[in-house]
Design an enzyme around this catalytic site. Structure first.
Site, PDB file in Angstrom:
ATOM      1  N   SER A  11      17.010  10.265  -2.882  1.00 55.01           N
ATOM      2  CA  SER A  11      17.586   9.525  -4.017  1.00 55.01           C
ATOM      3  C   SER A  11      16.739   8.289  -4.314  1.00 55.01           C
ATOM      4  CB  SER A  11      19.046   9.124  -3.716  1.00 55.01           C
ATOM      5  OG  SER A  11      19.081   8.226  -2.633  1.00 55.01           O
TER       6      SER A  11
ATOM      7  N   ASP B 230      16.394  10.933  10.278  1.00 55.11           N
ATOM      8  CA  ASP B 230      16.630   9.496  10.415  1.00 55.11           C
ATOM      9  C   ASP B 230      15.299   8.891  10.834  1.00 55.11           C
ATOM     10  OD1 ASP B 230      17.205   6.925  11.098  1.00 55.11           O
ATOM     11  OD2 ASP B 230      18.836   7.400  12.484  1.00 55.11           O
TER      12      ASP B 230
ATOM     13  N   TYR C 187      13.792  -8.586   5.347  1.00 56.00           N
ATOM     14  CA  TYR C 187      13.234  -7.711   4.311  1.00 56.00           C
ATOM     15  C   TYR C 187      11.827  -8.171   3.945  1.00 56.00           C
ATOM     16  CZ  TYR C 187      12.910  -4.741   0.204  1.00 56.00           C
ATOM     17  OH  TYR C 187      12.498  -3.792  -0.706  1.00 56.00           O
TER      18      TYR C 187
ATOM     19  N   LYS D  62       8.280  -6.102   4.413  1.00 53.74           N
ATOM     20  CA  LYS D  62       7.434  -5.676   3.298  1.00 53.74           C
ATOM     21  C   LYS D  62       6.032  -6.279   3.364  1.00 53.74           C
ATOM     22  CE  LYS D  62      10.276  -2.727   1.832  1.00 53.74           C
ATOM     23  NZ  LYS D  62       9.923  -1.316   2.018  1.00 53.74           N
TER      24      LYS D  62
ATOM     25  N   THR E  47      18.161   1.186  -8.580  1.00 58.75           N
ATOM     26  CA  THR E  47      18.531   2.275  -7.650  1.00 58.75           C
ATOM     27  C   THR E  47      19.802   1.805  -6.939  1.00 58.75           C
ATOM     28  OG1 THR E  47      17.324   1.322  -5.787  1.00 58.75           O
ATOM     29  CG2 THR E  47      16.072   2.809  -7.218  1.00 58.75           C
TER      30      THR E  47
HETATM   31  N1  NAD Z   1      14.618  -0.443  -5.956  1.00 56.50           N
HETATM   32  C1  NAD Z   1      13.957  -1.568  -5.879  1.00 56.50           C
HETATM   33  O1  NAD Z   1      14.169  -2.497  -6.687  1.00 56.50           O
HETATM   34  C2  NAD Z   1      12.915  -1.775  -4.826  1.00 56.50           C
HETATM   35  C3  NAD Z   1      12.088  -2.899  -4.908  1.00 56.50           C
HETATM   36  C4  NAD Z   1      11.115  -3.102  -3.941  1.00 56.50           C
HETATM   37  C5  NAD Z   1      10.944  -2.183  -2.924  1.00 56.50           C
HETATM   38  N2  NAD Z   1      11.766  -1.095  -2.853  1.00 56.50           N
HETATM   39  C6  NAD Z   1      11.547  -0.171  -1.715  1.00 56.50           C
HETATM   40  O2  NAD Z   1      11.546   1.173  -2.173  1.00 56.50           O
HETATM   41  C7  NAD Z   1      12.028   2.032  -1.124  1.00 56.50           C
HETATM   42  C8  NAD Z   1      13.141   2.922  -1.690  1.00 56.50           C
HETATM   43  O3  NAD Z   1      14.181   2.089  -2.151  1.00 56.50           O
HETATM   44  P1  NAD Z   1      15.293   2.576  -3.191  1.00 56.50           P
HETATM   45  O4  NAD Z   1      15.468   1.449  -4.125  1.00 56.50           O
HETATM   46  O5  NAD Z   1      14.978   3.914  -3.684  1.00 56.50           O
HETATM   47  O6  NAD Z   1      16.559   2.633  -2.214  1.00 56.50           O
HETATM   48  P2  NAD Z   1      17.846   3.588  -2.270  1.00 56.50           P
HETATM   49  O7  NAD Z   1      18.847   2.894  -1.386  1.00 56.50           O
HETATM   50  O8  NAD Z   1      18.230   3.871  -3.676  1.00 56.50           O
HETATM   51  O9  NAD Z   1      17.348   4.931  -1.594  1.00 56.50           O
HETATM   52  C9  NAD Z   1      16.927   4.931  -0.248  1.00 56.50           C
HETATM   53  C10 NAD Z   1      16.896   6.350   0.289  1.00 56.50           C
HETATM   54  O10 NAD Z   1      16.474   6.245   1.662  1.00 56.50           O
HETATM   55  C11 NAD Z   1      17.388   6.962   2.485  1.00 56.50           C
HETATM   56  N3  NAD Z   1      17.434   6.330   3.805  1.00 56.50           N
HETATM   57  C12 NAD Z   1      17.953   5.132   4.154  1.00 56.50           C
HETATM   58  N4  NAD Z   1      17.844   4.926   5.478  1.00 56.50           N
HETATM   59  C13 NAD Z   1      17.227   6.028   5.980  1.00 56.50           C
HETATM   60  C14 NAD Z   1      16.839   6.420   7.295  1.00 56.50           C
HETATM   61  N5  NAD Z   1      17.093   5.653   8.365  1.00 56.50           N
HETATM   62  N6  NAD Z   1      16.199   7.602   7.443  1.00 56.50           N
HETATM   63  C15 NAD Z   1      15.974   8.414   6.385  1.00 56.50           C
HETATM   64  N7  NAD Z   1      16.344   8.095   5.123  1.00 56.50           N
HETATM   65  C16 NAD Z   1      16.961   6.920   4.930  1.00 56.50           C
HETATM   66  C17 NAD Z   1      18.716   6.900   1.753  1.00 56.50           C
HETATM   67  O11 NAD Z   1      19.589   7.947   2.160  1.00 56.50           O
HETATM   68  C18 NAD Z   1      18.271   7.017   0.293  1.00 56.50           C
HETATM   69  O12 NAD Z   1      18.142   8.371  -0.098  1.00 56.50           O
HETATM   70  C19 NAD Z   1      12.461   1.113   0.007  1.00 56.50           C
HETATM   71  O13 NAD Z   1      11.445   1.044   0.972  1.00 56.50           O
HETATM   72  C20 NAD Z   1      12.647  -0.225  -0.672  1.00 56.50           C
HETATM   73  O14 NAD Z   1      12.474  -1.312   0.211  1.00 56.50           O
HETATM   74  C21 NAD Z   1      12.748  -0.860  -3.754  1.00 56.50           C
END
Ligand code: NAD
Length: 317
Positions: free
Chosen positions: A33, A76, A183, A187, A218
């Site tokens: 997702s 995981d 966090y 990063k 998200t």
């Molecule tokens: N969305 C943003 O604004 C944003 C900004 C900067 C960085 N990020 C980075 O992008 C990446 C994805 O974020 P996102 O926004 O899609 O988050 P999200 O919460 O929408 O999706 C995260 C996905 O990772 C899975 N997940 C969580 N813990 C897990 C684990 N221990 N093992 C396996 N799967 C696991 C969840 O089930 C989910 O499907 C992350 O590394 C996040 O730090 C996101």
């Protein structure tokens, strides 16, 4: 690039050809997702075999079922045996792992920042963010490197097939993001891992790059948080922009040791841009010349067998 100095910024403003991705096998952790789903969909559209590793079996299986040729493995990332199974399964199904996106990440409220009150002893902080975002990503990096060496051996040759590890940073990998020390450290850490690997990955036909999203809607944060960002006039990049940024990095074998920022159109014509902040060549800031000299003269790349820093001064290639 086998250890040479990274060169010019990545051109993010043209219609690139993603055809080298077709037929390759890609693992996306957290690929069920959010941004991970967008990476999965983009890779599938580029005709890669995608292996989704995620905690969420329901969403992950449904996504894999909707993208023929993809598979889902409940994973995981904080558990070594679980990640090992993910990579083993990918290899069994597709006979090799070329691209790995270490995407799984979380951003809960940070206990390190929380104040327990003047009359309460502080409790041991919950460091789950470090577990998922750093421990999990380091497990992924080790496995990606292992499977790249399995494909290509350790002697550089033109016959090596392209492999690439993509680490996920954030705006928090270079901007001040108050109240989230775990966090932010996780990063910045992904940039650190990229810097540690980018001069050696080439020995294995490999590359390592970083994707750093700014806010993209998200489930990682509350919808109110994203509303607040839009409320100050920011038109956020989309998950599809992030998918295209991933393909841009993978589309060109020369791109190694780079970071793309997934940013609103106000700052980037296509939703992603190379900020060019990971290298010192030609850097004008005070100390830039000094860092460039230390890096080029004293820290040489080498294959994994050389060990940490061994062969650094005057060695390497
Ligand atoms: N969305 C943003 O604004 C944003 C900004 C900067 C960085 N990020 C980075 O992008 C990446 C994805 O974020 P996102 O926004 O899609 O988050 P999200 O919460 O929408 O999706 C995260 C996905 O990772 C899975 N997940 C969580 N813990 C897990 C684990 N221990 N093992 C396996 N799967 C696991 C969840 O089930 C989910 O499907 C992350 O590394 C996040 O730090 C996101």
């Amino acid at each position: 690039m086998t250890g040479s100095t990274p060169t010019t910024p990545v051109n993010c403003d043209f219609d690139f050809d993603p055809s080298i991705i077709a037929g390759k096998t890609a693992i996306v952790t957290g690929g069920a997702s959010g941004l991970g789903e967008a990476y999965t969909r983009a890779l599938h559209a580029a005709k890669a075999n995608v292996v989704i590793g995620d905690l969420n079996a329901k969403t992950g299986s449904a996504l894999a079922a909707s993208l023929p040729g993809s598979i889902f493995v409940e994973t995981d990332v904080t558990n070594w045996a679980s990640q090992l199974r993910l990579f083993q399964r990918a290899e069994q199904e597709f006979r090799g792992v070329h691209y790995v996106v270490a995407n799984a990440g979380i951003a809960p409220k940070d206990d390190v920042f929380a104040f327990s009150g003047p009359d309460t002893e502080p409790a041991e902080p919950d460091l789950r963010t470090i577990d998922v975002n750093i421990r999990g990503a380091l497990y992924t990096a080790k496995l990606a490197l292992h499977y790249a060496i399995k494909l290509n051996g350790t002697i550089p040759s033109p016959a090596q097939v392209d492999t690439c590890l993509i680490l996920i940073g954030s705006g928090a990998a270079f901007l001040d993001c108050p109240r989230g020390p775990q966090y932010q450290c996780s990063k910045w850490g992904m940039r650190g891992v990229m810097h540690a690997l980018r001069r050696t990955a080439g020995f294995y036909g490999g590359r390592v790059n970083v994707l750093s999203p700014w806010y993209v809607r998200t489930n990682i944060l509350t919808q109110e948080t994203f509303d607040a960002v839009e409320g100050v006039g920011v038109q956020m990049a989309t998950t599809e922009d992030a998918g295209r940024a991933l393909l841009r990095l993978l589309s060109d074998r020369e791109i190694n040791g780079k970071m793309l920022f997934i940013a609103p159109r106000k700052w980037s014509s296509r939703g992603y841009v190379d900020l060019d902040i990971d290298d010192y060549a030609g850097t004008q800031f005070h100390g830039g010349k000094l860092l460039e000299e230390i890096q080029e003269d004293q820290i040489k790349p080498g294959p994994v067998s050389l060990g940490l820093f061994a062969g650094s001064v005057g060695g390497g290639r």
